[in-house]
Motif scaffolding. Structure first.
Motif, PDB file in Angstrom:
ATOM      1  N   GLY A 210       0.955  -0.986   0.057  1.00 22.83           N
ATOM      2  CA  GLY A 210      -0.076   0.214  -0.672  1.00 22.83           C
ATOM      3  C   GLY A 210       1.057   0.875  -0.017  1.00 22.83           C
ATOM      4  N   THR A 211       2.002   0.935   0.718  1.00 20.73           N
ATOM      5  CA  THR A 211       2.877   2.353   1.462  1.00 20.73           C
ATOM      6  C   THR A 211       4.069   2.559  -0.793  1.00 20.73           C
ATOM      7  OG1 THR A 211       2.800   1.901   3.728  1.00 20.73           O
ATOM      8  CG2 THR A 211       4.705   3.382   1.617  1.00 20.73           C
ATOM      9  N   ALA A 212       3.574   1.489  -1.031  1.00 18.09           N
ATOM     10  CA  ALA A 212       4.353   1.878  -2.209  1.00 18.09           C
ATOM     11  C   ALA A 212       4.019   2.194  -3.596  1.00 18.09           C
ATOM     12  CB  ALA A 212       5.209   0.253  -2.975  1.00 18.09           C
ATOM     13  N   LEU A 213       2.807   1.684  -3.769  1.00 18.69           N
ATOM     14  CA  LEU A 213       1.620   2.466  -4.741  1.00 18.69           C
ATOM     15  C   LEU A 213       0.956   4.115  -4.243  1.00 18.69           C
ATOM     16  CD1 LEU A 213      -0.228   1.688  -6.884  1.00 18.69           C
ATOM     17  CD2 LEU A 213      -2.701   0.381  -5.212  1.00 18.69           C
ATOM     18  N   ARG A 214       1.316   3.806  -3.224  1.00 16.41           N
ATOM     19  CA  ARG A 214       1.037   5.649  -3.073  1.00 16.41           C
ATOM     20  C   ARG A 214       1.937   6.156  -3.507  1.00 16.41           C
ATOM     21  NH1 ARG A 214      -1.775   3.163   1.532  1.00 16.41           N
ATOM     22  NH2 ARG A 214       0.694   3.355   3.275  1.00 16.41           N
ATOM     23  N   MET A 215       3.874   6.089  -3.507  1.00 14.18           N
ATOM     24  CA  MET A 215       4.836   6.928  -3.621  1.00 14.18           C
ATOM     25  C   MET A 215       4.447   5.882  -4.975  1.00 14.18           C
ATOM     26  SD  MET A 215       7.051   4.947  -1.701  1.00 14.18           S
ATOM     27  CE  MET A 215       8.956   5.915  -2.650  1.00 14.18           C
ATOM     28  N   ALA A 216       4.346   5.072  -6.014  1.00 13.10           N
ATOM     29  CA  ALA A 216       4.250   5.266  -7.418  1.00 13.10           C
ATOM     30  C   ALA A 216       2.895   6.114  -8.313  1.00 13.10           C
ATOM     31  CB  ALA A 216       3.792   4.418  -8.164  1.00 13.10           C
ATOM     32  N   GLU A 217       1.279   6.461  -6.964  1.00 16.33           N
ATOM     33  CA  GLU A 217       0.158   7.118  -7.268  1.00 16.33           C
ATOM     34  C   GLU A 217       0.886   8.712  -7.281  1.00 16.33           C
ATOM     35  OE1 GLU A 217      -2.680   5.932  -4.913  1.00 16.33           O
ATOM     36  OE2 GLU A 217      -2.788   4.415  -6.685  1.00 16.33           O
ATOM     37  N   GLN A 218       2.056   9.268  -6.677  1.00 16.98           N
ATOM     38  CA  GLN A 218       2.245  10.206  -6.716  1.00 16.98           C
ATOM     39  C   GLN A 218       3.523  10.543  -7.726  1.00 16.98           C
ATOM     40  OE1 GLN A 218       4.098  10.824  -2.831  1.00 16.98           O
ATOM     41  NE2 GLN A 218       2.746  10.455  -0.758  1.00 16.98           N
ATOM     42  N   HIS A 219       4.074   9.920  -8.020  1.00 17.09           N
ATOM     43  CA  HIS A 219       5.366  10.023  -9.254  1.00 17.09           C
ATOM     44  C   HIS A 219       4.388  10.278 -10.805  1.00 17.09           C
ATOM     45  CE1 HIS A 219       9.235   9.788  -6.407  1.00 17.09           C
ATOM     46  NE2 HIS A 219       8.671   8.836  -6.578  1.00 17.09           N
ATOM     47  N   ALA A 220       2.730   9.440 -10.577  1.00 15.85           N
ATOM     48  CA  ALA A 220       2.897   9.733 -11.416  1.00 15.85           C
ATOM     49  C   ALA A 220       1.985  10.954 -11.993  1.00 15.85           C
ATOM     50  CB  ALA A 220       1.875   8.095 -11.942  1.00 15.85           C
ATOM     51  N   ALA A 221       1.416  11.243 -10.667  1.00 17.16           N
ATOM     52  CA  ALA A 221       0.826  12.439 -10.004  1.00 17.16           C
ATOM     53  C   ALA A 221       1.318  14.380 -11.184  1.00 17.16           C
ATOM     54  CB  ALA A 221      -0.220  12.660  -9.329  1.00 17.16           C
ATOM     55  N   HIS A 222       2.682  13.753 -10.462  1.00  6.82           N
ATOM     56  CA  HIS A 222       3.971  14.603 -10.550  1.00  6.82           C
ATOM     57  C   HIS A 222       3.846  14.443 -12.065  1.00  6.82           C
ATOM     58  CE1 HIS A 222       6.587  17.518 -10.766  1.00  6.82           C
ATOM     59  NE2 HIS A 222       7.670  16.841 -10.806  1.00  6.82           N
ATOM     60  N   ALA A 223       3.900  13.917 -12.519  1.00  6.01           N
ATOM     61  CA  ALA A 223       4.157  13.212 -14.260  1.00  6.01           C
ATOM     62  C   ALA A 223       3.655  13.839 -14.687  1.00  6.01           C
ATOM     63  CB  ALA A 223       4.700  11.952 -14.683  1.00  6.01           C
ATOM     64  N   ARG A 224       1.934  14.011 -14.302  1.00  3.92           N
ATOM     65  CA  ARG A 224       1.077  14.422 -15.781  1.00  3.92           C
ATOM     66  C   ARG A 224       1.163  15.552 -14.803  1.00  3.92           C
ATOM     67  NH1 ARG A 224      -1.495  10.005 -13.111  1.00  3.92           N
ATOM     68  NH2 ARG A 224      -2.030  10.592 -11.579  1.00  3.92           N
ATOM     69  N   THR A 225       1.647  16.578 -13.909  1.00  9.30           N
ATOM     70  CA  THR A 225       1.484  17.707 -13.992  1.00  9.30           C
ATOM     71  C   THR A 225       2.241  18.861 -14.634  1.00  9.30           C
ATOM     72  OG1 THR A 225       0.804  17.889 -11.052  1.00  9.30           O
ATOM     73  CG2 THR A 225       1.362  19.571 -12.056  1.00  9.30           C
ATOM     74  N   VAL A 226       3.723  18.036 -15.127  1.00  8.39           N
ATOM     75  CA  VAL A 226       4.631  18.360 -15.082  1.00  8.39           C
ATOM     76  C   VAL A 226       3.849  19.288 -16.365  1.00  8.39           C
ATOM     77  CG1 VAL A 226       6.664  18.595 -13.359  1.00  8.39           C
ATOM     78  CG2 VAL A 226       6.036  16.549 -15.969  1.00  8.39           C
ATOM     79  N   LEU A 227       3.457  18.263 -17.570  1.00  6.85           N
ATOM     80  CA  LEU A 227       2.781  18.386 -19.036  1.00  6.85           C
ATOM     81  C   LEU A 227       1.801  19.662 -19.080  1.00  6.85           C
ATOM     82  CD1 LEU A 227       1.971  14.574 -19.520  1.00  6.85           C
ATOM     83  CD2 LEU A 227       4.119  16.071 -20.305  1.00  6.85           C
ATOM     84  N   THR A 228       1.803  20.750 -18.158  1.00  9.25           N
ATOM     85  CA  THR A 228       0.920  21.687 -18.239  1.00  9.25           C
ATOM     86  C   THR A 228       1.978  22.853 -18.727  1.00  9.25           C
ATOM     87  OG1 THR A 228       1.355  22.077 -16.080  1.00  9.25           O
ATOM     88  CG2 THR A 228      -0.910  20.947 -16.779  1.00  9.25           C
ATOM     89  N   ALA A 229       3.115  22.465 -18.983  1.00 11.05           N
ATOM     90  CA  ALA A 229       4.071  23.470 -19.923  1.00 11.05           C
ATOM     91  C   ALA A 229       3.972  23.616 -21.192  1.00 11.05           C
ATOM     92  CB  ALA A 229       5.765  22.976 -18.817  1.00 11.05           C
ATOM     93  N   LEU A 230       3.664  21.925 -21.820  1.00 10.46           N
ATOM     94  CA  LEU A 230       2.883  21.664 -22.497  1.00 10.46           C
ATOM     95  C   LEU A 230       2.110  22.667 -23.394  1.00 10.46           C
ATOM     96  CD1 LEU A 230       4.463  18.172 -23.261  1.00 10.46           C
ATOM     97  CD2 LEU A 230       5.930  20.338 -22.959  1.00 10.46           C
ATOM     98  N   PRO A 231       1.523  22.765 -24.627  1.00  8.46           N
ATOM     99  CA  PRO A 231       0.865  23.583 -25.208  1.00  8.46           C
ATOM    100  C   PRO A 231       0.033  22.453 -25.524  1.00  8.46           C
ATOM    101  CG  PRO A 231       2.536  23.170 -27.269  1.00  8.46           C
ATOM    102  CD  PRO A 231       3.154  23.177 -25.891  1.00  8.46           C
ATOM    103  N   PRO A 232      -1.882  22.435 -24.861  1.00  9.74           N
ATOM    104  CA  PRO A 232      -2.760  21.341 -25.236  1.00  9.74           C
ATOM    105  C   PRO A 232      -2.763  21.247 -26.514  1.00  9.74           C
ATOM    106  CG  PRO A 232      -3.185  23.671 -24.089  1.00  9.74           C
ATOM    107  CD  PRO A 232      -2.348  23.797 -25.345  1.00  9.74           C
TER     108      PRO A 232
END
Length: 321
Positions: free
Chosen positions: A258-280
């Motif tokens: 459960g702890t590892a899965l939460r860590m994976a989800e945090q990294h994935a969420a961060h990856a999605r967030t940084v994409l906002t620097a790209l044009p839609p």
């Protein structure tokens, strides 16, 4: 997944390796990251296709060598095949010049690929030598070098070859890093999420026990003295499916998964967030979608029919390999 792009990669792999060294293709994650990253910043996929195929060749070549490490089977032929695919990574990149990509961009992409290859080797070395005392920082360094660096490089190469701005290139590199860490963690979790029968059938039980993974590291940190001693014994003794089952029991009981899965989800969420620097664009959406499918451990395989034509679809296996 964009079936048209995937079909281009399949056909190009078939043209380069008529004996089928890369067909049916792998999960196509790396070439799709190159192409989607390129198109997300306005690049031409036809010009950059060789670089994308080169990433797949390098990945398959690395897997061939990994089989030698894990099984020591067919070593001579495997080494030759793996080396050839790794060299193809660079030869394919050079062809982008013939397709109209400015030479200076190809030179920069080649620097990225060379540095990434060295980083990946260092990461594998760390994986082979890590111990329970390497700690979370040691694990993340290994995962970043072994798995995240190649995915980040795939995104950077796509961006660089397409003439992206530094800000866009950095955003795509950061996306690949976060996505790669999430992938590595999800790969680590596979053994501990399966039922007992599947664990017993695993033909790499001994390898999986002796190689340190995040769930084991987290379980060790949260366990009592008795379980810590059991984990140490399981990681240092030649073992099989029975001892793997014992390790799985400890990992599950400490909620390390459960702890590892939460860590994976945090990294994935961060990856999605940084994409906002790209044009839609639809390409940005597809890149983000790759991270959202990690929970189902989906891959991006293209199935090849009898006539050799690609059929897009997802297979129910891990995304990271």
């Amino acid at each position: 997944m964009n079936a048209d792009l995937a079909g281009m990669v399949v056909r190009e792999c078939g043209r380069r390796w008529p004996r089928g060294a890369t067909l049916p293709p792998g999960r196509m994650l790396r070439p799709m990251l190159v192409l989607e990253s390129a198109m997300a910043v306005g690049g031409d996929p036809v010009r950059i296709l060789p670089a994308a195929v080169g990433f797949e060749c390098a990945h398959v070549g690395g897997l061939v060598h990994e089989e030698i490490i894990d099984r020591d089977a067919g070593a001579a032929n495997a080494i030759v095949a793996g080396n050839a695919l790794l060299f193809e990574w660079f030869r394919a990149l050079s062809e982008c010049v013939d397709r109209g990509v400015p030479p200076e961009r190809v030179t920069e992409a080649m620097r990225i690929q060379a540095s990434t290859g060295i980083d990946s080797c260092r990461g594998t070395e760390l994986e082979l030598t890590s111990t329970l005392h390497s700690g979370l920082d040691g694990y993340l360094r290994m995962a970043r070098l072994k798995t995240a660096a190649p995915l980040s490089a795939a995104c950077r190469v796509g961006a660089v070859l397409s003439g992206a701005t530094p800000a866009q290139t950095n955003a795509l590199a950061e996306f690949g890093d976060g996505f790669g860490l999430a992938c590595q963690i999800r790969e680590d979790l596979r053994t501990y999420e399966r039922n007992a029968e599947a664990v017993e059938r695993g033909n790499r039980a001994d390898v999986r026990v002796r190689r340190l993974s995040l769930p084991v590291l987290l379980a060790y940190d949260g366990a009592g003295a008795r379980d810590r001693a059991r984990i140490e014994r399981l990681l240092t003794t030649r073992s099989g499916s029975d001892r793997l089952l014992e390790l799985v029991e400890i990992v599950r009981r400490t909620d390390a998964c459960g702890t590892a899965l939460r860590m994976a989800e945090q990294h994935a969420a961060h990856a999605r967030t940084v994409l906002t620097a790209l044009p839609p664009s639809g390409h940005r959406v597809r890149l983000a979608g790759m991270t959202s499918r990690l929970g189902a451990t989906a891959d991006y395989r293209v199935h090849v029919g009898e006539a050799g034509q690609p059929r897009s679809g997802y297979a129910g296996t891990t995304v990271s390999r």
